[in-house]
Design a protein around this motif. Structure first.
Motif, PDB file in Angstrom:
ATOM      1  N   ARG A  79      42.522  42.040  39.999  1.00 44.70           N
ATOM      2  CA  ARG A  79      41.599  42.639  40.964  1.00 44.70           C
ATOM      3  C   ARG A  79      40.370  41.972  40.782  1.00 44.70           C
ATOM      4  O   ARG A  79      39.295  42.674  40.775  1.00 44.70           O
ATOM      5  CB  ARG A  79      41.500  44.223  41.019  1.00 44.70           C
ATOM      6  CG  ARG A  79      43.075  44.789  41.286  1.00 44.70           C
ATOM      7  CD  ARG A  79      42.914  46.119  41.668  1.00 44.70           C
ATOM      8  NE  ARG A  79      42.224  47.045  40.620  1.00 44.70           N
ATOM      9  CZ  ARG A  79      40.964  47.513  40.656  1.00 44.70           C
ATOM     10  NH1 ARG A  79      40.470  47.777  41.979  1.00 44.70           N
ATOM     11  NH2 ARG A  79      40.697  48.317  39.824  1.00 44.70           N
ATOM     12  N   ALA A 136      32.809  43.848  43.505  1.00 49.96           N
ATOM     13  CA  ALA A 136      31.428  44.396  44.002  1.00 49.96           C
ATOM     14  C   ALA A 136      31.503  45.912  44.125  1.00 49.96           C
ATOM     15  O   ALA A 136      30.368  46.966  43.487  1.00 49.96           O
ATOM     16  CB  ALA A 136      31.177  43.885  45.387  1.00 49.96           C
ATOM     17  N   GLN A 137      32.983  46.371  44.320  1.00 48.00           N
ATOM     18  CA  GLN A 137      32.928  47.873  44.112  1.00 48.00           C
ATOM     19  C   GLN A 137      32.674  48.443  42.688  1.00 48.00           C
ATOM     20  O   GLN A 137      32.277  49.437  42.534  1.00 48.00           O
ATOM     21  CB  GLN A 137      34.315  48.297  44.375  1.00 48.00           C
ATOM     22  CG  GLN A 137      34.789  48.224  46.026  1.00 48.00           C
ATOM     23  CD  GLN A 137      36.168  48.228  46.436  1.00 48.00           C
ATOM     24  OE1 GLN A 137      37.046  48.153  45.826  1.00 48.00           O
ATOM     25  NE2 GLN A 137      36.339  48.374  47.923  1.00 48.00           N
ATOM     26  N   GLN A 154      38.777  39.761  42.628  1.00 42.41           N
ATOM     27  CA  GLN A 154      38.163  39.202  43.942  1.00 42.41           C
ATOM     28  C   GLN A 154      36.725  39.822  44.200  1.00 42.41           C
ATOM     29  O   GLN A 154      36.345  41.029  43.675  1.00 42.41           O
ATOM     30  CB  GLN A 154      39.044  39.503  45.139  1.00 42.41           C
ATOM     31  CG  GLN A 154      40.437  38.840  45.273  1.00 42.41           C
ATOM     32  CD  GLN A 154      41.379  39.379  44.262  1.00 42.41           C
ATOM     33  OE1 GLN A 154      41.259  40.601  43.673  1.00 42.41           O
ATOM     34  NE2 GLN A 154      42.617  38.720  44.000  1.00 42.41           N
ATOM     35  N   ASN A 155      35.984  39.203  45.005  1.00 35.84           N
ATOM     36  CA  ASN A 155      34.662  39.660  45.281  1.00 35.84           C
ATOM     37  C   ASN A 155      34.421  41.196  45.694  1.00 35.84           C
ATOM     38  O   ASN A 155      33.795  41.820  44.859  1.00 35.84           O
ATOM     39  CB  ASN A 155      34.072  38.815  46.264  1.00 35.84           C
ATOM     40  CG  ASN A 155      33.442  37.350  45.902  1.00 35.84           C
ATOM     41  OD1 ASN A 155      33.801  37.133  44.576  1.00 35.84           O
ATOM     42  ND2 ASN A 155      32.843  36.719  46.682  1.00 35.84           N
ATOM     43  N   THR A 156      35.548  41.542  46.507  1.00 36.67           N
ATOM     44  CA  THR A 156      35.254  42.832  46.993  1.00 36.67           C
ATOM     45  C   THR A 156      35.511  43.973  45.855  1.00 36.67           C
ATOM     46  O   THR A 156      34.632  44.855  45.641  1.00 36.67           O
ATOM     47  CB  THR A 156      36.160  43.318  48.033  1.00 36.67           C
ATOM     48  OG1 THR A 156      36.183  42.092  49.213  1.00 36.67           O
ATOM     49  CG2 THR A 156      36.236  44.616  48.541  1.00 36.67           C
ATOM     50  N   ALA A 157      36.640  43.759  45.011  1.00 33.28           N
ATOM     51  CA  ALA A 157      36.949  44.575  44.016  1.00 33.28           C
ATOM     52  C   ALA A 157      35.775  44.592  42.868  1.00 33.28           C
ATOM     53  O   ALA A 157      35.381  45.644  42.366  1.00 33.28           O
ATOM     54  CB  ALA A 157      38.192  44.213  43.309  1.00 33.28           C
TER      55      ALA A 157
END
Length: 583
Positions: free
Chosen positions: A242, A249-250, A244-247
């Motif tokens: 996990r 960033a979260q 990736q950028n989105t994960a």
């Protein structure tokens, strides 16, 4: 009649010495195995336990009968995540060996710390036949040796992993990512402004804050993540999945919120912090572990620079520039620390009297052929040297080379122009510079009037008092002083009388502007007139065309420097030119 050889073969006597040697080796191996104080476990290629020694039974509590036919899961504890064992298997597959600290479980249920080394055995075809594990029970080791082994991968203050553990895990994670074509994420973060806590409340409370924030981080990250303390108040989170950028960033947003919560200390002091996070991704930002860590650290620095309480992904353009600057910095350190001058060289550009073509001076110009980056402009590497405190040493390296070269030319040629060298601003903070310079020219066997020292206008104005004092000393010693890049800095003409100058050197930008701007031409002519009235020699840089030279026709006596007459020349070409101009 039967031969002796046939008789020996028929009786089997010829093989007995070999059999006895093999039997002795088996007995010796058996003796070592059974009397070793270290746990030894042998498995086949499918991880089925084939053999254990007496130390295994003593340490784990499992008899040989209970262990044979089982797998090493028999002694595994619940202290490690599945990812830990997956990385162990990856390293065994890649390199054939693994070593490190591991928490295992005895038959009694007690969990103990062990230093384990696993090696792989293969047959003649390279196929795996067995793996041999040798374990040290660290709980049975006393004194400094145990302490060193316990803290190999652990930060003693927070009980998290340390930088060494991150390095080990990062190598394994990238190897797995490359095989499986997956991403790896790496965060570098600081809890933010810990220094005021240490200064106002003391180091004890600062350590308490670090421990509390470490527990906060440990509770927030996934079990499969690797969390370590790098140094001071800096931590790192290595995410194997996990990523990736989105994960990422979260996770970063979550950590910022948690770390920014006020902390109440035991003495009821309340501490509010301002964390910052930098995030790098493999393979997007770097292809190897060192580069990925550098990328995350640089992104972290950018987050701090831009105001804290924020996270920052790697800016590829900034990261490339930062990486290039690091290579330049490291290269300069290597050159100056080894004294090799590797890749550095000096070129010399003549300064010419336009009326006669006489070479009046030579300017020494530093060039660098970097082993990885190729040719680097002084306009790029000199600011890096100044930023990292290397400009003083770089100046002195140049001066030493110039003095040696001047001495060599002086030995061969009777007519030799003065040679100018550029001085950095930091040189004027060195109280020993004038003495060092005098010693340098004395050692080379030349006189001070062989050198002209170029100092920029900006340097003079920013270091007025120290600059004036040192320049006066240098001028008394016989060195010629030139004010370089005049007109690009403060242009404080009213202060020119304060400085012990012999020469004004007009920046090339004036020459460029004067070609198509009447005011610039008038200003250039005014400076030339001012130099004459102050009894200063004048050098005009940037003369590259006949039309530019024609503009200077009515300016009175001056010297020009530029491509119209000569480009910077290598030592070989400059030597040939000097030889050609001897009487």
């Amino acid at each position: 009649m039967t031969s002796l050889e046939s008789w020996q073969e028929s009786t089997g006597l010829s093989s007995r010495p070999l059999e006895r040697a093999l039997q002795f080796k088996r007995q010796l191996l058996e003796h070592v195995l059974e009397h070793s104080l270290e746990l030894i476990m042998v498995t086949d290629a499918n991880s089925i336990i084939q053999r254990v020694n007496a130390a295994f039974t003593h340490i784990t509590g499992y008899s040989a009968e209970e262990a044979l036919g089982q797998t090493p899961r028999l002694v595994q504890s619940a202290r490690h995540s599945p990812d830990f064992y997956r990385q162990m298997r990856m390293q065994l597959q890649d390199s054939g060996s693994w070593s490190g600290q591991i928490w295992n479980r005895r038959k009694s249920g007690e969990v103990y710390l062990q230093w384990l080394t696993i090696n792989t055995l293969t047959d003649d075809d390279g196929e795996i036949t067995h793996r041999v594990a040798i374990g040290h029970d660290l709980t049975a080791i006393a004194g400094p040796k145990r302490e060193r082994m316990l803290f190999t991968f652990k930060d003693p203050l927070t009980q998290l992993g340390n930088r060494q553990l991150l390095t080990s895990r990062l190598e394994q994670a990238l190897a797995e990512a490359e095989r499986n074509q997956i991403e790896v994420g790496l965060m570098v973060l600081d809890i933010g402004r810990l220094r005021p806590v240490n200064e106002q409340l003391g180091l004890t409370w600062g350590d308490d804050v670090l421990r509390q924030q470490a527990r906060t981080l440990q509770a927030a990250v996934d079990e499969a993540d690797t969390l370590v303390r790098l140094q001071g108040d800096q931590f790192a989170v290595l995410r194997h999945s996990r990523a990736q950028n989105t994960a990422m960033a979260q996770l970063a947003d979550k950590l910022l919120g948690l770390l920014a919560q006020p902390i109440v200390l035991a003495d009821q002091n309340v501490v509010s912090l301002q964390p910052s996070i930098g995030i790098a991704n493999y393979p997007r930002d770097a292809a190897e572990s060192t580069g990925l860590l550098q990328a995350a650290e640089h992104a972290h620095a950018m987050a701090k620079r831009d105001g804290r309480n924020r996270f920052q992904f790697v800016d590829q353009r900034e990261h490339v520039l930062h990486h290039r600057e690091l290579l330049i910095e490291q290269g300069l350190y290597h050159i100056l620390n080894t004294g090799t001058g590797e890749g550095l060289s000096l070129h010399y550009q003549p300064q010419v009297c336009p009326d006669t073509g006489t070479i009046r001076a030579l300017e020494a110009l530093l060039r660098w052929q970097h082993p990885q980056l190729g040719a680097i402009s002084p306009g790029e590497f000199i600011p890096v040297a100044e930023k990292n405190g290397l400009s003083v040493r770089l100046d002195r390296w140049v001066i030493e080379q110039v003095c040696a070269q001047v001495a060599q030319w002086q030995y061969h040629y009777s007519r030799l122009p003065v040679v100018s060298v550029n001085l950095s601003a930091q040189q004027f903070g060195q109280a020993d510079f004038s003495d060092w310079l005098q010693a340098c020219v004395n050692e080379a066997g030349i006189t001070a009037n062989r050198l002209k020292l170029e100092v920029t206008e900006t340097t003079m104005m920013e270091h007025k008092d120290s600059c004036v004092a040192m320049l006066k000393r240098l001028r008394r010693q016989g060195f010629c002083i030139s004010l370089d890049d005049f007109g690009t800095g403060y242009s404080a003409m009213s202060c020119l009388h304060r400085y012990p100058l012999d020469e004004l050197k007009i920046d090339r930008s004036f020459m460029v502007e004067a070609c198509h701007n009447t005011r610039a031409f008038v200003l250039l002519k005014t400076i030339a007139s001012l130099a004459q009235q102050l009894s200063l020699s004048l050098v005009v840089e940037g003369v590259e065309q006949a039309s530019q030279l024609a503009l200077l026709r009515d300016f009175g006596p001056l010297t020009v420097q530029g491509y119209y007459f000569y480009r910077p020349l290598s030592v070989t070409d400059m030597t040939a030119l000097l030889a050609d101009r001897q009487p």
